[in-house]
Scaffold this motif. Structure first.
Motif, PDB file in Angstrom:
ATOM      1  N   ARG B  38       4.616 -25.736 -57.240  1.00 31.15           N
ATOM      2  CA  ARG B  38       5.282 -25.330 -58.473  1.00 31.15           C
ATOM      3  C   ARG B  38       6.788 -25.490 -58.332  1.00 31.15           C
ATOM      4  NH1 ARG B  38       4.128 -18.766 -58.544  1.00 31.15           N
ATOM      5  NH2 ARG B  38       5.366 -18.226 -56.682  1.00 31.15           N
ATOM      6  N   VAL B  93       6.832 -25.101 -63.592  1.00 28.14           N
ATOM      7  CA  VAL B  93       5.954 -26.254 -63.777  1.00 28.14           C
ATOM      8  C   VAL B  93       5.035 -26.307 -62.563  1.00 28.14           C
ATOM      9  CG1 VAL B  93       5.814 -28.762 -63.957  1.00 28.14           C
ATOM     10  CG2 VAL B  93       7.637 -27.518 -65.149  1.00 28.14           C
ATOM     11  N   TYR B  95       2.238 -28.355 -60.373  1.00 21.02           N
ATOM     12  CA  TYR B  95       1.765 -29.707 -60.058  1.00 21.02           C
ATOM     13  C   TYR B  95       0.568 -29.648 -59.135  1.00 21.02           C
ATOM     14  CZ  TYR B  95       6.529 -31.307 -61.360  1.00 21.02           C
ATOM     15  OH  TYR B  95       7.726 -31.587 -61.993  1.00 21.02           O
ATOM     16  N   GLY B 112       2.447 -32.496 -64.069  1.00 23.85           N
ATOM     17  CA  GLY B 112       2.837 -31.097 -64.153  1.00 23.85           C
ATOM     18  C   GLY B 112       2.443 -30.446 -65.473  1.00 23.85           C
ATOM     19  N   THR B 113       2.270 -29.125 -65.410  1.00 23.23           N
ATOM     20  CA  THR B 113       1.996 -28.330 -66.604  1.00 23.23           C
ATOM     21  C   THR B 113       2.831 -27.058 -66.520  1.00 23.23           C
ATOM     22  OG1 THR B 113       0.254 -27.386 -68.008  1.00 23.23           O
ATOM     23  CG2 THR B 113      -0.033 -27.126 -65.637  1.00 23.23           C
ATOM     24  N   LEU B 114       3.470 -26.697 -67.625  1.00 27.66           N
ATOM     25  CA  LEU B 114       4.407 -25.578 -67.638  1.00 27.66           C
ATOM     26  C   LEU B 114       3.688 -24.262 -67.910  1.00 27.66           C
ATOM     27  CD1 LEU B 114       7.322 -24.448 -67.629  1.00 27.66           C
ATOM     28  CD2 LEU B 114       7.427 -25.015 -70.074  1.00 27.66           C
TER      29      LEU B 114
END
Lengths: 107, 119
Positions: B38, B93, B95, B112-114
């Protein structure tokens, strides 16, 4: 935990310059040290692994050296696409730990 | 071509839960070790969890032990991160990443996702 001290934190350089970034480990990391490039809003990409091996597809102007507790990333001739943040990562022992990052800026 | 696509991020209140997914393609998940990382806004990278290729070995960083769980579904070729008891400081974020075969090296990252934790 292995602390990775990366320097400098910021580096101002011009296209064509030779650039060197250093990571020092608080204990031996063998040769399990990798270097990554990260651009804003993007995931990191692997440049160098096992301290000195060039990842496939990475330009040969990037090179790595070192073992144990001291490692170096060198960019032989800085190109416009190289302005980014660089991180070292030790994967010798858990937890994996990163250096704080080096932002390479245009001088 | 190796691809890792994270999903499941979003906004959650402190104490809440989220489950992140990472869909892998171009390789078989059961043949490689995988990790979650992250990056808090404007900060550096942090490793948070590891699962071996056989799923027999799992590690976590101390700050998420007991709250996060890494798992995988080989039939779906997907990696997961179940995050419970979320805190403000988990905002980042996230990963997923694939290791090379052999000595551990992170070679591929998802986009990535927030995750935002806030009241």
């Amino acid at each position: 935990d292995t602390q990775m001290t990366q320097s400098p934190s910021t580096l101002s350089a011009s296209v064509g310059d030779r650039v060197t970034i250093t990571c020092r480990a608080s204990q031996s990391s063998g040769r399990l040290l990798a270097w990554y490039q990260q651009k804003p809003g993007k995931a990191p990409t692997l440049l160098i692994y096992k301290a000195s091996l060039l990842e496939s597809g990475v330009p040969s102007r990037f090179s790595g050296s070192g073992s144990g507790t001291e490692f170096t990333l060198t960019i032989a001739s800085l190109q416009p696409d190289d302005f980014a943040t660089y991180y070292c990562l030790q994967s010798f022992t858990y937890p994996y730990t990163f250096g704080q990052g080096t932002k390479v800026e245009i001088k | 071509e190796v691809q890792l696509v994270e999903s499941g991020g979003g906004f959650v209140q402190p104490g809440g839960s989220l489950r992140l997914s990472c869909a892998a393609s171009g390789f078989t998940l059961s043949s490689y070790s995988m990790d979650w990382f992250r990056q808090a806004p404007g900060k550096g990278l942090e490793w948070i969890a590891y699962i071996s290729s056989t799923a027999s070995t799992i590690y976590y960083t101390d700050s998420v032990k007991g709250r996060f769980t890494i798992s995988r579904d080989t039939a779906k070729n997907s990696l997961y991160l179940q995050m419970n008891s979320l805190r403000d400081e988990d905002t980042a974020v996230y990963y997923c990443a694939k290791e090379k075969a052999g000595p551990p090296t992170i070679e591929e990252w998802g986009q990535g996702t927030l995750v935002t934790v806030s009241s």
